[in-house]
Design a protein around this motif. Structure first.
Motif, PDB file in Angstrom:
ATOM      1  N   ASP A 186       0.817  -1.216   0.000  1.00 43.10           N
ATOM      2  CA  ASP A 186       0.000   0.000   0.000  1.00 43.10           C
ATOM      3  C   ASP A 186       0.848   1.261   0.000  1.00 43.10           C
ATOM      4  O   ASP A 186       0.311   2.366   0.131  1.00 43.10           O
ATOM      5  N   GLY A 187       2.169   1.112  -0.115  1.00 47.50           N
ATOM      6  CA  GLY A 187       3.052   2.261  -0.101  1.00 47.50           C
ATOM      7  C   GLY A 187       4.497   1.808  -0.157  1.00 47.50           C
ATOM      8  O   GLY A 187       4.795   0.604  -0.181  1.00 47.50           O
ATOM      9  N   LEU A 188       5.418   2.790  -0.157  1.00 50.10           N
ATOM     10  CA  LEU A 188       6.854   2.545  -0.284  1.00 50.10           C
ATOM     11  C   LEU A 188       7.585   3.128   0.909  1.00 50.10           C
ATOM     12  O   LEU A 188       7.291   4.248   1.344  1.00 50.10           O
ATOM     13  N   TRP A 189       8.577   2.380   1.416  1.00 49.24           N
ATOM     14  CA  TRP A 189       9.400   2.839   2.546  1.00 49.24           C
ATOM     15  C   TRP A 189      10.860   2.663   2.172  1.00 49.24           C
ATOM     16  O   TRP A 189      11.264   1.598   1.699  1.00 49.24           O
ATOM     17  N   THR A 190      11.688   3.711   2.360  1.00 44.41           N
ATOM     18  CA  THR A 190      13.099   3.592   2.052  1.00 44.41           C
ATOM     19  C   THR A 190      13.893   4.541   2.944  1.00 44.41           C
ATOM     20  O   THR A 190      13.362   5.117   3.897  1.00 44.41           O
ATOM     21  N   ALA A 200      10.780   3.948  -9.607  1.00 42.48           N
ATOM     22  CA  ALA A 200      10.506   2.560  -9.944  1.00 42.48           C
ATOM     23  C   ALA A 200       9.179   2.115  -9.345  1.00 42.48           C
ATOM     24  O   ALA A 200       8.397   1.389  -9.975  1.00 42.48           O
ATOM     25  N   TYR A 201       8.899   2.580  -8.136  1.00 41.27           N
ATOM     26  CA  TYR A 201       7.615   2.291  -7.484  1.00 41.27           C
ATOM     27  C   TYR A 201       6.460   2.899  -8.280  1.00 41.27           C
ATOM     28  O   TYR A 201       5.459   2.227  -8.563  1.00 41.27           O
ATOM     29  N   GLU A 207       0.779   3.905  -6.054  1.00 40.05           N
ATOM     30  CA  GLU A 207       0.095   5.187  -5.839  1.00 40.05           C
ATOM     31  C   GLU A 207      -0.046   5.530  -4.364  1.00 40.05           C
ATOM     32  O   GLU A 207      -0.676   6.527  -4.021  1.00 40.05           O
ATOM     33  N   GLY A 208       0.522   4.714  -3.480  1.00 37.66           N
ATOM     34  CA  GLY A 208       0.361   4.928  -2.048  1.00 37.66           C
ATOM     35  C   GLY A 208       1.372   5.901  -1.488  1.00 37.66           C
ATOM     36  O   GLY A 208       2.164   6.510  -2.215  1.00 37.66           O
ATOM     37  N   PRO A 209       1.361   6.075  -0.157  1.00 42.28           N
ATOM     38  CA  PRO A 209       2.308   6.985   0.480  1.00 42.28           C
ATOM     39  C   PRO A 209       3.748   6.505   0.319  1.00 42.28           C
ATOM     40  O   PRO A 209       4.013   5.307   0.216  1.00 42.28           O
ATOM     41  N   PHE A 290       8.987  12.289  -2.299  1.00 40.71           N
ATOM     42  CA  PHE A 290       8.487  11.609  -1.108  1.00 40.71           C
ATOM     43  C   PHE A 290       7.493  12.495  -0.363  1.00 40.71           C
ATOM     44  O   PHE A 290       7.717  13.695  -0.201  1.00 40.71           O
ATOM     45  N   ASP A 291       6.398  11.874   0.104  1.00 42.07           N
ATOM     46  CA  ASP A 291       5.375  12.652   0.798  1.00 42.07           C
ATOM     47  C   ASP A 291       5.375  12.430   2.313  1.00 42.07           C
ATOM     48  O   ASP A 291       4.621  13.060   3.035  1.00 42.07           O
TER      49      ASP A 291
END
Length: 318
Positions: A186-190, A200-201, A207-209, A290-291
């Protein structure tokens, strides 16, 4: 609008201290806090590694409105996904829907402790995707059985379930994991302003946070900050896949022996006491798309850093 957050570093602080820091971060106006989930610290000088789910429950009760995340948990080897799903559901209930669940493929440092084999990354990605499926089924509150390639669940039902299912935000440091985050998460963390990972995401339909953590060390002088990072967080200067593959703090200490103070001073950690340097670091992450951007203050002096951000950095970014 970008959400600005603060790291609760489980490797450096005990559970009561982490709760106090979360309360102070909320009072300072941060939008969210994110806590790390480790069985071991990276190096012994960091000194801590409390059980994250106990700490999260206390944070949920001690705070009122600030969003709470775990960044990130490995729900695949050390703890079976059934038990992680149980813990997540309880924290989400206690936090009244304020919880975000970050997951990743883990580090050998934490996952080897039960004696289970440490698989290669592609297998760990498969395990993570299956674990996510298991946990989502359990959060419905329905009786669940599952017979997959990696996990078996027999007649399991969670009776304490949240009204709102938590988002699963997937950690990625390269394009393969970023695509998996887009397809199954549901989202990306890095970590860091990794625009290529974020792109790439997005290219894979994500489309998530999008979350990223920035390492900082605020002190009265840059020299003091560099010394603190060198003593307490030299692992930030280690490159490649060492952070995923080394098994014990002793191995990280051996690798960190190759790090010099100059490497810290020239690295990505913000060590300047100038507010503009901290503002610029956050703006770089925002410009990278990044949001959700949050800062990890390295060292013991959390109060001074939070006050500095409250007075000098957050208003300038906003």
């Amino acid at each position: 609008m970008t959400s600005l957050g603060y790291t609760l570093s489980s490797e450096e602080h005990g559970p009561d201290r982490l709760v106090d820091v979360a309360v102070r971060a909320e009072a300072a106006g941060f939008d969210f806090v994110s806590i790390s989930d480790h069985f071991h610290p990276w190096i012994s000088a960091q000194g801590n590694a409390p059980f994250v789910w106990s700490t999260l429950g206390a944070i949920a009760r001690a705070t009122d409105e600030i969003e709470i995340g775990v960044g990130v948990t490995c729900p695949t080897i050390r703890i079976h996904p059934v038990n992680v799903a149980h813990a997540v559901a309880t924290v989400q209930v206690m936090a009244d829907g304020r919880f975000t669940f970050g997951v990743g493929t883990g580090e050998n440092l934490n996952e080897h402790v039960t004696g289970a084999r440490w698989p290669e990354h592609e297998v760990r990605l498969e395990m993570l995707e299956e674990a996510m499926d298991v946990m989502r089924k359990l959060w419905t509150g329905r009786n669940t059985s599952h017979r997959g390639e990696h996990y078996t669940v027999e007649n399991a039902r969670l009776y304490t379930t949240p009204d709102e299912i938590p988002e699963i935000v997937v950690s990625a440091f390269g394009p393969k994991a970023a695509r998996m985050a887009a397809e199954a998460g549901d989202g990306l963390w890095t970590v860091g302003p990794q625009e290529a990972v974020r792109e790439a995401y997005a290219d894979a339909g994500g489309e998530g946070p999008t979350y990223t953590q920035l390492d900082v060390c605020y002190a009265e002088t840059e020299e003091e900050a560099v010394e603190t990072v060198y003593e307490r967080w030299p692992n930030t200067a280690l490159s490649g896949e060492l952070s995923q593959e080394l098994p014990t703090p002793a191995h990280f200490e051996q690798a960190a022996a190759m790090v010099e103070p100059e490497d810290v001073a020239e690295g990505s950690t913000v060590t300047s006491p100038d507010p503009d340097a901290h503002v610029e670091s956050i703006r770089q992450a925002i410009d990278a798309g990044f949001d959700h951007v949050y800062v990890h203050q390295i060292g013991d002096d959390q109060e001074a850093a939070i006050e500095f951000y409250e007075e000098e950095v957050l208003p300038a970014v906003r």
